[in-house]
Write an enzyme that holds these catalytic residues in place. Sequence first.
Site, short mmCIF file in Angstrom:
data_model
loop_
_atom_site.label_atom_id
_atom_site.label_comp_id
_atom_site.label_asym_id
_atom_site.label_seq_id
_atom_site.Cartn_x
_atom_site.Cartn_y
_atom_site.Cartn_z
N GLU A 151 1.04 -1.06 -0.36
CA GLU A 151 0.26 -0.52 -0.09
C GLU A 151 1.38 1.41 0.13
OE1 GLU A 151 -2.54 -0.50 3.11
OE2 GLU A 151 -3.15 -2.33 3.08
N GLU A 180 -5.73 -10.93 0.54
CA GLU A 180 -6.54 -10.45 1.69
C GLU A 180 -8.15 -10.82 1.15
OE1 GLU A 180 -5.06 -7.00 3.49
OE2 GLU A 180 -3.29 -7.49 2.97
O1 G3I Z 1 -1.25 -8.85 19.50
C1 G3I Z 1 -0.73 -7.33 20.02
C2 G3I Z 1 -1.71 -7.64 21.69
O2 G3I Z 1 -0.33 -8.08 22.82
C3 G3I Z 1 -1.29 -5.94 22.17
O3 G3I Z 1 -1.48 -6.38 23.86
C4 G3I Z 1 -2.17 -5.45 21.55
C5 G3I Z 1 -2.24 -3.28 22.09
O4 G3I Z 1 -0.85 -3.28 21.61
O5 G3I Z 1 -1.65 -5.01 19.81
C6 G3I Z 1 -2.23 -6.58 19.57
O6 G3I Z 1 -1.62 -6.36 17.99
C7 G3I Z 1 -3.04 -5.89 17.11
C8 G3I Z 1 -2.54 -7.31 16.45
O7 G3I Z 1 -3.67 -6.72 15.02
C9 G3I Z 1 -3.06 -7.75 17.11
O8 G3I Z 1 -3.98 -8.45 16.60
C10 G3I Z 1 -2.38 -4.81 16.98
O9 G3I Z 1 -2.89 -4.31 17.89
C11 G3I Z 1 -3.44 -3.85 15.79
O10 G3I Z 1 -3.18 -2.75 15.73
C12 G3I Z 1 -2.73 -5.29 14.44
O11 G3I Z 1 -3.80 -5.12 13.38
C13 G3I Z 1 -3.80 -5.47 12.11
C14 G3I Z 1 -3.73 -4.17 10.74
O12 G3I Z 1 -3.71 -5.04 9.94
C15 G3I Z 1 -2.29 -3.58 11.72
O13 G3I Z 1 -0.87 -4.90 12.03
C16 G3I Z 1 -4.95 -6.24 12.34
O14 G3I Z 1 -5.00 -7.49 12.99
C17 G3I Z 1 -4.81 -6.93 10.27
O15 G3I Z 1 -6.00 -7.09 10.13
C18 G3I Z 1 -4.68 -5.61 9.35
O16 G3I Z 1 -4.62 -6.35 8.80
C19 G3I Z 1 -4.00 -5.54 7.61
C20 G3I Z 1 -2.83 -6.03 6.35
O17 G3I Z 1 -1.66 -6.33 7.06
C21 G3I Z 1 -3.32 -5.05 4.87
N1 G3I Z 1 -3.95 -4.54 4.56
C22 G3I Z 1 -5.15 -4.28 4.81
C23 G3I Z 1 -5.80 -5.08 6.63
C24 G3I Z 1 -6.65 -4.91 7.12
O18 G3I Z 1 -6.80 -3.29 7.71
#
Ligand code: G3I
Length: 360
Positions: free
Chosen positions: A162, A271
């Site tokens: 992206e 995705e």
């Molecule tokens: O696992 C940690 C946990 O240990 C911690 O306590 C908590 C609070 O900070 O965060 C947890 O991590 C979270 C992670 O998902 C796992 O659940 C992150 O905060 C959260 O930001 C993260 O969100 C992910 C996001 O990308 C950012 O990385 C989403 O699950 C995931 O579905 C999303 O996926 C993206 C693709 O990579 C790119 N395309 C779009 C797609 C959707 O946004």
Amino acid sequence: MQKRLLTLLALALLLASPVMESATAASPPIKTLAKARGILFGSAVEIRELYRDAAYAKFVRGEFSVVTPEYEFKMKAIAPARGKLDFKDADRLVTFALKNRLLIRGHTLVWHNPDALPEWMKERKFTREELRGILKNHIQRTIKHFRKTGRGSVFCWDVANEIFDSDGRFRTDSVWAGITTNPVEFLTLVFRWAHEADPKIKLFYNEYDIESPGKKFEAVYKTLQALRKARVPIHGIGFQMHHGPDRLNLPATRAIMKKFAALGLTIHITEYDFALRDSERLPDAFERQASAYSELATLCTSIKACKAFTTWGFTDRDSWIPETKPGLGRATFLDGNLAPKPAYYSLKRAFSAGFKSQSK
Ligand code: G3I
């Protein structure tokens, strides 16, 4: 060839019959049907669920040939402090994958999203030289790590994710714009760094909203065309395909996929999900969703260069959609109790029915 066609025909007849829907457990898993068409089928997974929920892990083992880490391979999860890398969580997916003969799509080395960047990257402004050093180091050390621990599983990387905005310009809200805002220059750098770290791994550019005509598609196409012309080591393009509630413009998407295939790029659907409005009632909503899943899977079977069909989550229980897109949800092909929805069956039919034509 004759034997393979007969097998496929038998599979198709078996699965097309109404009785099949009720005997899903007896029919071949989706990975087997997809593999018969040269397509890897799988989904993004939550690593902690693989170890916490036996039914979740069983479904992944049984139905997928490839998995993508939803979070744990991203910079925020791997590089908690500058110069310090921690692969503990990420390697838990590698362990599971190697044990269950699953491939892994590495996701993702370069992304601007603050939710995927470690806090230390946001604490101050870095010079161009510092950013180049930080990024090159991150890309090469991460790829080299999985080249060792993930040998036989991590087979490709979404090197960059992206980098364009909806107008087809390099995102100015990206910390990496501090290196350059010329997409060809930027991607040349990062793909060459990645290739140096592991010349064998397949390197992808991953993007959303490029499956219909527009400025973003034009920019991505022109950039990747220039990279291929300059013999930059980029091997494929990932179409994220976050859809719903609106339907795909199928003819336009087919034409666009063929244009990228003509550049010699492998196509991965990376995705896929199809979100429904919370207000949409059953069974119509799930039937509409099943038709959407089926048409994209059938499209992939009809394009030779399309080698992977992966969804972004596979149970409505864990989908990213409801918390990110209020009013939308139920986007995956299993319900919250991991029970198959109509989209599960329509995927099976699509992969068993869609004999791959030889079109590019
Ligand atoms: O696992 C940690 C946990 O240990 C911690 O306590 C908590 C609070 O900070 O965060 C947890 O991590 C979270 C992670 O998902 C796992 O659940 C992150 O905060 C959260 O930001 C993260 O969100 C992910 C996001 O990308 C950012 O990385 C989403 O699950 C995931 O579905 C999303 O996926 C993206 C693709 O990579 C790119 N395309 C779009 C797609 C959707 O946004």
